[in-house]
Design a protein around this motif. Sequence first.
Motif, PDB file in Angstrom:
ATOM      1  N   VAL A   1      55.050   9.500   7.199  1.00  0.00           N
ATOM      2  CA  VAL A   1      55.932   9.182   8.326  1.00  0.00           C
ATOM      3  C   VAL A   1      56.219   7.687   8.361  1.00  0.00           C
ATOM      4  CG1 VAL A   1      56.101   9.095  10.848  1.00  0.00           C
ATOM      5  CG2 VAL A   1      55.212  11.131   9.746  1.00  0.00           C
ATOM      6  N   ILE A   2      55.201   6.900   8.181  1.00  0.00           N
ATOM      7  CA  ILE A   2      55.350   5.448   8.292  1.00  0.00           C
ATOM      8  C   ILE A   2      56.153   4.881   7.135  1.00  0.00           C
ATOM      9  CG2 ILE A   2      54.087   3.270   8.291  1.00  0.00           C
ATOM     10  CD1 ILE A   2      51.834   4.794   9.753  1.00  0.00           C
ATOM     11  N   THR A   3      55.927   5.389   5.946  1.00  0.00           N
ATOM     12  CA  THR A   3      56.591   4.835   4.766  1.00  0.00           C
ATOM     13  C   THR A   3      57.902   5.530   4.437  1.00  0.00           C
ATOM     14  OG1 THR A   3      55.356   6.287   3.284  1.00  0.00           O
ATOM     15  CG2 THR A   3      54.420   4.096   3.749  1.00  0.00           C
ATOM     16  N   GLY A   4      58.271   6.568   5.186  1.00  0.00           N
ATOM     17  CA  GLY A   4      59.504   7.299   4.910  1.00  0.00           C
ATOM     18  C   GLY A   4      60.732   6.425   5.119  1.00  0.00           C
ATOM     19  N   THR A   5      61.686   6.538   4.200  1.00  0.00           N
ATOM     20  CA  THR A   5      62.907   5.733   4.298  1.00  0.00           C
ATOM     21  C   THR A   5      64.046   6.491   4.949  1.00  0.00           C
ATOM     22  OG1 THR A   5      63.563   6.428   2.074  1.00  0.00           O
ATOM     23  CG2 THR A   5      62.319   4.363   2.271  1.00  0.00           C
ATOM     24  N   HIS A   6      63.908   7.801   5.107  1.00  0.00           N
ATOM     25  CA  HIS A   6      64.953   8.601   5.715  1.00  0.00           C
ATOM     26  C   HIS A   6      64.372   9.320   6.930  1.00  0.00           C
ATOM     27  CE1 HIS A   6      68.177  11.525   6.140  1.00  0.00           C
ATOM     28  NE2 HIS A   6      68.903  10.660   5.456  1.00  0.00           N
ATOM     29  N   ALA A   7      65.142   9.399   7.995  1.00  0.00           N
ATOM     30  CA  ALA A   7      64.641   9.970   9.251  1.00  0.00           C
ATOM     31  C   ALA A   7      64.269  11.445   9.112  1.00  0.00           C
ATOM     32  CB  ALA A   7      65.684   9.795  10.339  1.00  0.00           C
ATOM     33  N   VAL A   8      65.031  12.207   8.367  1.00  0.00           N
ATOM     34  CA  VAL A   8      64.739  13.633   8.217  1.00  0.00           C
ATOM     35  C   VAL A   8      63.400  13.836   7.510  1.00  0.00           C
ATOM     36  CG1 VAL A   8      65.530  15.782   7.160  1.00  0.00           C
ATOM     37  CG2 VAL A   8      67.175  14.247   8.198  1.00  0.00           C
ATOM     38  N   HIS A   9      63.155  13.060   6.465  1.00  0.00           N
ATOM     39  CA  HIS A   9      61.893  13.192   5.735  1.00  0.00           C
ATOM     40  C   HIS A   9      60.721  12.756   6.599  1.00  0.00           C
ATOM     41  CE1 HIS A   9      64.763  12.460   2.198  1.00  0.00           C
ATOM     42  NE2 HIS A   9      64.692  13.741   2.447  1.00  0.00           N
ATOM     43  N   ALA A  10      60.903  11.701   7.379  1.00  0.00           N
ATOM     44  CA  ALA A  10      59.833  11.238   8.263  1.00  0.00           C
ATOM     45  C   ALA A  10      59.493  12.293   9.313  1.00  0.00           C
ATOM     46  CB  ALA A  10      60.237   9.927   8.932  1.00  0.00           C
ATOM     47  N   VAL A  11      60.501  12.980   9.836  1.00  0.00           N
ATOM     48  CA  VAL A  11      60.239  14.026  10.828  1.00  0.00           C
ATOM     49  C   VAL A  11      59.507  15.205  10.202  1.00  0.00           C
ATOM     50  CG1 VAL A  11      61.379  15.733  12.297  1.00  0.00           C
ATOM     51  CG2 VAL A  11      62.072  13.368  12.401  1.00  0.00           C
ATOM     52  N   VAL A  12      59.846  15.555   8.969  1.00  0.00           N
ATOM     53  CA  VAL A  12      59.134  16.652   8.303  1.00  0.00           C
ATOM     54  C   VAL A  12      57.665  16.277   8.103  1.00  0.00           C
ATOM     55  CG1 VAL A  12      58.970  17.990   6.173  1.00  0.00           C
ATOM     56  CG2 VAL A  12      61.193  17.584   7.219  1.00  0.00           C
ATOM     57  N   TYR A  13      57.402  15.060   7.671  1.00  0.00           N
ATOM     58  CA  TYR A  13      56.009  14.611   7.544  1.00  0.00           C
ATOM     59  C   TYR A  13      55.317  14.579   8.908  1.00  0.00           C
ATOM     60  CZ  TYR A  13      55.942  13.272   2.612  1.00  0.00           C
ATOM     61  OH  TYR A  13      55.941  13.300   1.255  1.00  0.00           O
ATOM     62  N   LEU A  14      56.046  14.204   9.955  1.00  0.00           N
ATOM     63  CA  LEU A  14      55.462  14.173  11.299  1.00  0.00           C
ATOM     64  C   LEU A  14      55.057  15.570  11.751  1.00  0.00           C
ATOM     65  CD1 LEU A  14      54.764  12.548  13.829  1.00  0.00           C
ATOM     66  CD2 LEU A  14      57.114  12.913  14.596  1.00  0.00           C
ATOM     67  N   ILE A  15      55.879  16.543  11.453  1.00  0.00           N
ATOM     68  CA  ILE A  15      55.541  17.914  11.837  1.00  0.00           C
ATOM     69  C   ILE A  15      54.314  18.396  11.061  1.00  0.00           C
ATOM     70  CG2 ILE A  15      56.364  20.301  11.737  1.00  0.00           C
ATOM     71  CD1 ILE A  15      59.152  19.123  12.375  1.00  0.00           C
ATOM     72  N   VAL A  16      54.226  18.081   9.785  1.00  0.00           N
ATOM     73  CA  VAL A  16      53.043  18.447   8.997  1.00  0.00           C
ATOM     74  C   VAL A  16      51.804  17.761   9.569  1.00  0.00           C
ATOM     75  CG1 VAL A  16      51.951  18.260   6.726  1.00  0.00           C
ATOM     76  CG2 VAL A  16      54.328  18.957   6.903  1.00  0.00           C
ATOM     77  N   SER A  17      51.949  16.510   9.980  1.00  0.00           N
ATOM     78  CA  SER A  17      50.828  15.781  10.574  1.00  0.00           C
ATOM     79  C   SER A  17      50.376  16.431  11.880  1.00  0.00           C
ATOM     80  CB  SER A  17      51.228  14.328  10.810  1.00  0.00           C
ATOM     81  OG  SER A  17      50.222  13.644  11.503  1.00  0.00           O
ATOM     82  N   LEU A  18      51.326  16.831  12.715  1.00  0.00           N
ATOM     83  CA  LEU A  18      50.973  17.470  13.985  1.00  0.00           C
ATOM     84  C   LEU A  18      50.311  18.825  13.766  1.00  0.00           C
ATOM     85  CD1 LEU A  18      54.143  16.545  16.053  1.00  0.00           C
ATOM     86  CD2 LEU A  18      51.852  15.604  16.306  1.00  0.00           C
ATOM     87  N   ILE A  19      50.775  19.570  12.782  1.00  0.00           N
ATOM     88  CA  ILE A  19      50.141  20.854  12.478  1.00  0.00           C
ATOM     89  C   ILE A  19      48.738  20.629  11.922  1.00  0.00           C
ATOM     90  CG2 ILE A  19      50.285  22.893  10.994  1.00  0.00           C
ATOM     91  CD1 ILE A  19      53.329  22.771  11.399  1.00  0.00           C
ATOM     92  N   ALA A  20      48.540  19.561  11.156  1.00  0.00           N
ATOM     93  CA  ALA A  20      47.201  19.248  10.644  1.00  0.00           C
ATOM     94  C   ALA A  20      46.252  18.899  11.793  1.00  0.00           C
ATOM     95  CB  ALA A  20      47.280  18.092   9.652  1.00  0.00           C
ATOM     96  N   VAL A  21      46.734  18.156  12.757  1.00  0.00           N
ATOM     97  CA  VAL A  21      45.897  17.836  13.921  1.00  0.00           C
ATOM     98  C   VAL A  21      45.570  19.111  14.696  1.00  0.00           C
ATOM     99  CG1 VAL A  21      45.867  16.607  16.121  1.00  0.00           C
ATOM    100  CG2 VAL A  21      46.689  15.458  14.080  1.00  0.00           C
ATOM    101  N   ALA A  22      46.527  20.033  14.788  1.00  0.00           N
ATOM    102  CA  ALA A  22      46.253  21.312  15.442  1.00  0.00           C
ATOM    103  C   ALA A  22      45.170  22.087  14.701  1.00  0.00           C
ATOM    104  CB  ALA A  22      47.532  22.133  15.529  1.00  0.00           C
ATOM    105  N   LEU A  23      45.197  22.037  13.379  1.00  0.00           N
ATOM    106  CA  LEU A  23      44.164  22.718  12.603  1.00  0.00           C
ATOM    107  C   LEU A  23      42.804  22.046  12.788  1.00  0.00           C
ATOM    108  CD1 LEU A  23      43.978  25.192  10.830  1.00  0.00           C
ATOM    109  CD2 LEU A  23      44.259  23.729   8.858  1.00  0.00           C
ATOM    110  N   VAL A  24      42.795  20.742  13.011  1.00  0.00           N
ATOM    111  CA  VAL A  24      41.539  20.055  13.335  1.00  0.00           C
ATOM    112  C   VAL A  24      40.984  20.604  14.646  1.00  0.00           C
ATOM    113  CG1 VAL A  24      40.566  17.838  14.062  1.00  0.00           C
ATOM    114  CG2 VAL A  24      42.003  17.956  12.039  1.00  0.00           C
ATOM    115  N   PHE A  25      41.862  20.819  15.635  1.00  0.00           N
ATOM    116  CA  PHE A  25      41.413  21.415  16.898  1.00  0.00           C
ATOM    117  C   PHE A  25      40.855  22.816  16.670  1.00  0.00           C
ATOM    118  CE2 PHE A  25      44.479  18.520  19.256  1.00  0.00           C
ATOM    119  CZ  PHE A  25      43.466  17.737  19.773  1.00  0.00           C
ATOM    120  N   PHE A  26      41.523  23.613  15.833  1.00  0.00           N
ATOM    121  CA  PHE A  26      41.017  24.950  15.536  1.00  0.00           C
ATOM    122  C   PHE A  26      39.639  24.871  14.878  1.00  0.00           C
ATOM    123  CE2 PHE A  26      45.561  26.384  15.598  1.00  0.00           C
ATOM    124  CZ  PHE A  26      45.418  27.284  16.643  1.00  0.00           C
TER     125      PHE A  26
END
Length: 176
Positions: A19-44
Amino acid sequence: MELAFYLSGLVAILATVGVITGTHAVHAVVYLIVSLIAVALVFFALGAPFAGALEIIVYAGAIMVLFVFVVMMLNLGPDTEREQTLMHPRYWAGPSMLALVLLAALAALISQGVVGETIDGELLTARAVALTLFGPWLMVVELSAILLLAALVTASHVGRRSNAPGTSSRSTGGDS
């Protein structure tokens, strides 16, 4: 259970770097969603399935809706060359690999049957969240709701366009 926790944490870190190093907004959002799902799996993995579900529903879902809203508000015209480069497989390989690692960690959690187990012996339920949010944190919840309403009104006002060229979108109060 520990393996799923550490794998999910590693995926969250790698996706956040994307997300931080992404140069395009669409790619950064896709990485952000993967990051949020990973945090959800940490909660699980920690035994908080309700918090994990809230993470997916509220954050991952809200981020996608917000991104679509911004794209619609900006009214970007079709640019075929740009759209073709966005769909190139090399841009989706990173998020896809991280999502596959998350899927493997979730499958390991489900196969072990430890999704509902807790570490401290206390399961985070909807009732516990409600008692916390609408008990001592009631004022913070209400203030954040007012802040979100103000942001919605501001976004609506900023995104409004005039009806005809050379006219203002503001009402003159009938003084024409």
